[in-house]
Scaffold this motif. Structure first.
Motif, mmCIF file in Angstrom:
data_model
loop_
_atom_site.group_PDB
_atom_site.id
_atom_site.type_symbol
_atom_site.label_atom_id
_atom_site.label_comp_id
_atom_site.label_asym_id
_atom_site.label_seq_id
_atom_site.Cartn_x
_atom_site.Cartn_y
_atom_site.Cartn_z
ATOM 1 N N ASN A 282 7.177 -3.861 3.987
ATOM 2 C CA ASN A 282 7.956 -3.380 5.124
ATOM 3 C C ASN A 282 9.333 -4.024 5.118
ATOM 4 N N LYS A 283 10.205 -3.522 5.981
ATOM 5 C CA LYS A 283 11.528 -4.107 6.162
ATOM 6 C C LYS A 283 11.414 -5.323 7.066
ATOM 7 N N PRO A 284 12.135 -6.411 6.778
ATOM 8 C CA PRO A 284 12.090 -7.578 7.662
ATOM 9 C C PRO A 284 12.461 -7.194 9.092
ATOM 10 N N GLY A 285 11.699 -7.732 10.050
ATOM 11 C CA GLY A 285 11.986 -7.470 11.448
ATOM 12 C C GLY A 285 11.397 -6.183 11.980
ATOM 13 N N GLN A 286 10.730 -5.407 11.124
ATOM 14 C CA GLN A 286 10.117 -4.160 11.571
ATOM 15 C C GLN A 286 8.616 -4.198 11.333
ATOM 16 N N SER A 287 7.882 -3.378 12.068
ATOM 17 C CA SER A 287 6.428 -3.374 11.987
ATOM 18 C C SER A 287 5.949 -2.886 10.624
ATOM 19 N N ASN A 288 4.786 -3.396 10.222
ATOM 20 C CA ASN A 288 4.124 -2.921 9.012
ATOM 21 C C ASN A 288 2.956 -2.041 9.441
ATOM 22 N N LEU A 289 3.153 -0.746 9.373
ATOM 23 C CA LEU A 289 2.132 0.215 9.788
ATOM 24 C C LEU A 289 1.536 0.944 8.598
ATOM 25 N N GLY A 290 1.565 0.285 7.441
ATOM 26 C CA GLY A 290 0.938 0.827 6.250
ATOM 27 C C GLY A 290 1.495 2.180 5.851
ATOM 28 N N PRO A 291 0.649 3.206 5.772
ATOM 29 C CA PRO A 291 1.100 4.522 5.324
ATOM 30 C C PRO A 291 2.236 5.094 6.169
ATOM 31 N N LEU A 292 2.231 4.816 7.483
ATOM 32 C CA LEU A 292 3.308 5.328 8.338
ATOM 33 C C LEU A 292 4.646 4.698 7.964
ATOM 34 N N THR A 293 4.630 3.399 7.659
ATOM 35 C CA THR A 293 5.852 2.730 7.218
ATOM 36 C C THR A 293 6.324 3.300 5.887
ATOM 37 N N LEU A 294 5.376 3.558 5.005
ATOM 38 C CA LEU A 294 5.722 4.128 3.704
ATOM 39 C C LEU A 294 6.366 5.499 3.864
ATOM 40 N N VAL A 295 5.802 6.319 4.717
ATOM 41 C CA VAL A 295 6.371 7.646 4.970
ATOM 42 C C VAL A 295 7.777 7.511 5.559
ATOM 43 N N GLY A 296 7.935 6.566 6.473
ATOM 44 C CA GLY A 296 9.256 6.352 7.065
ATOM 45 C C GLY A 296 10.291 5.938 6.035
ATOM 46 N N GLN A 297 9.906 5.049 5.113
ATOM 47 C CA GLN A 297 10.828 4.634 4.065
ATOM 48 C C GLN A 297 11.155 5.803 3.146
ATOM 49 N N ALA A 298 10.155 6.642 2.865
ATOM 50 C CA ALA A 298 10.384 7.790 1.989
ATOM 51 C C ALA A 298 11.344 8.782 2.628
ATOM 52 N N ILE A 299 11.205 8.986 3.936
ATOM 53 C CA ILE A 299 12.096 9.919 4.633
ATOM 54 C C ILE A 299 13.520 9.388 4.661
ATOM 55 N N SER A 300 13.668 8.099 4.934
ATOM 56 C CA SER A 300 15.015 7.499 5.028
ATOM 57 C C SER A 300 15.596 7.132 3.673
ATOM 58 N N LYS A 301 14.764 7.176 2.614
ATOM 59 C CA LYS A 301 15.183 6.751 1.273
ATOM 60 C C LYS A 301 15.679 5.304 1.290
ATOM 61 N N ASP A 302 14.995 4.475 2.065
ATOM 62 C CA ASP A 302 15.352 3.066 2.223
ATOM 63 C C ASP A 302 14.084 2.247 1.997
ATOM 64 N N PHE A 303 13.907 1.760 0.763
ATOM 65 C CA PHE A 303 12.678 1.084 0.360
ATOM 66 C C PHE A 303 12.878 -0.425 0.312
ATOM 67 N N TRP A 304 11.807 -1.145 0.666
ATOM 68 C CA TRP A 304 11.847 -2.606 0.649
ATOM 69 C C TRP A 304 10.737 -3.160 -0.223
ATOM 70 N N GLY A 305 11.015 -4.313 -0.852
ATOM 71 C CA GLY A 305 10.001 -4.900 -1.708
ATOM 72 C C GLY A 305 10.283 -6.331 -2.091
ATOM 73 N N TYR A 306 9.375 -6.851 -2.862
ATOM 74 C CA TYR A 306 9.440 -8.210 -3.396
ATOM 75 C C TYR A 306 9.110 -8.112 -4.880
ATOM 76 N N VAL A 307 10.040 -8.514 -5.745
ATOM 77 C CA VAL A 307 9.813 -8.362 -7.175
ATOM 78 C C VAL A 307 9.058 -9.556 -7.732
ATOM 79 N N LEU A 308 8.015 -9.254 -8.473
ATOM 80 C CA LEU A 308 7.183 -10.284 -9.082
ATOM 81 C C LEU A 308 7.672 -10.680 -10.465
ATOM 82 N N LYS A 309 8.066 -9.700 -11.274
ATOM 83 C CA LYS A 309 8.457 -9.930 -12.663
ATOM 84 C C LYS A 309 9.670 -9.054 -12.985
ATOM 85 N N LEU A 310 10.586 -9.600 -13.820
ATOM 86 C CA LEU A 310 11.799 -8.853 -14.122
ATOM 87 C C LEU A 310 12.377 -9.237 -15.498
#
Length: 327
Positions: A154-182
């Motif tokens: 989820n985005k910092p400061g916003q709720s983590n509602l699982g699939p609903l959050t994912l759908v919201g990020q997909a609609i806004s084209k604004d994705f958040w994450g934490y990279v493990l390996k690069l």
């Protein structure tokens, strides 16, 4: 869904790669005390991340640079002097999004980061990771390949509602994450990423191969020199030429253990996606990256993205406290 994101790291990467001969056609420059081989006469040697767009127009006359003309650069201190955003003029990527063991994903995130963001739970016990292979054909730091393994959050400061959050990020084209390996395949990309962006980068060979209707990335294990991971995916036919804007943001820790965030905005000019199970696959070997991926207990391929043409602007990290809604 997600293109890959960028993210965090710890200090061991600062130790650097073993000393190696400077490749032919390169010259050595200093970045934050690191001796770094760069392409002789390349963009980075000449302009240190701030080439005039007139130079890019002259060297690559077929590129559409209209978007970059709207993006001012500013001088920043990133542990070395640079400019933000860093421009990526001609690039391609493939991304596979998989389900993964939620408990394991949480284990891999620092406690400070988990206080602000968490992996998205798409169903009980399962989160999501994105595995992306990038080819940067022409950018401010010359050209290189990169592979990112990221947890979708989820985005910092916003709720983590699982699939609903994912759908919201997909609609806004604004994705958040934490990279493990690069992993990356140039020392310039490694040093800039580790010192300037707090990224978990290491240097290894990453080669891209095209085979008819598919393409593959071979990732070498830096300890053994053997191929460790093969990422093979289809070239999708139903390409959209509609310009799509996507923002990929990351939360991580800087070298002083302080929370930061950064982001890259991408302008996708040719792109397609598929949810077919055979659209992409990871072939794992016996090396350290394969072992790490196995520990995630990857499951179903949720989505595959084929983006043979995009441009991007990567911004320097900022303190997380400066992000709206974060306390």
């Amino acid at each position: 869904m997600a293109g890959a994101l960028l993210a965090p790291l710890a200090h061991p990467a600062l130790a650097g790669s073993p000393d190696a001969p400077v490749p032919a056609g390169t010259t050595t420059i200093d970045i934050a005390g690191h001796s770094v081989p760069v392409l002789k006469g390349g963009l980075y040697e000449r302009y240190r991340s701030n080439p005039p767009l007139s130079v890019i127009e002259a060297e690559a006359p077929g590129l559409d640079l209209s978007w970059f003309k709207q993006l001012p650069k500013t001088r920043v201190d990133m542990g070395f002097e640079s400019y933000s955003p860093n421009f990526y003029y001609k690039n391609s990527r493939i991304t596979a999004v998989y389900t993964a063991d939620l408990a394991r994903l949480r284990e891999l995130m620092p406690a400070q980061v988990l206080e602000q963001v968490q992996p998205l739970q798409v169903w009980p016990g399962r989160g999501l990771v994105a595995f992306t292979a990038y080819t940067y054909d022409y950018c401010d730091n010359d050209s290189y390949n990169e592979v990112a393994l990221s947890i979708i959050t989820n985005k910092p400061g916003q709720s983590n509602l699982g699939p609903l959050t994912l759908v919201g990020q997909a609609i806004s084209k604004d994705f958040w994450g934490y990279v493990l390996k690069l992993p990356v395949n140039t020392e310039l990309a490694r040093v800039r990423g580790v010192v300037g962006y707090n990224l978990p980068k290491w240097l290894t060979d990453i080669s891209r191969r095209e085979e008819g209707a598919s393409l593959s990335y071979d990732i070498i294990d830096s300890q053994t020199g053997n191929v460790d991971v093969i990422f093979k995916a289809k070239k999708l036919d139903d390409l959209s030429h509609d310009v799509g804007m996507v923002t990929n943001s990351f939360t991580n820790l800087d070298h002083n253990g302080q929370l930061t965030y950064g982001y890259a905005t991408s302008r996708q000019t040719r792109h397609a996606s598929s949810s077919s199970a055979d659209a992409a696959r990871l072939i794992l070997g016996d090396g350290s990256l394969s072992t790490y991926i196995r520990s995630l207990q990857l499951g179903k391929l949720v989505k595959y993205e084929y983006v043979p043409e995009f441009q991007s602007a990567l911004y320097a990290p900022k303190p997380l406290a400066s992000l709206k809604d974060v306390h």
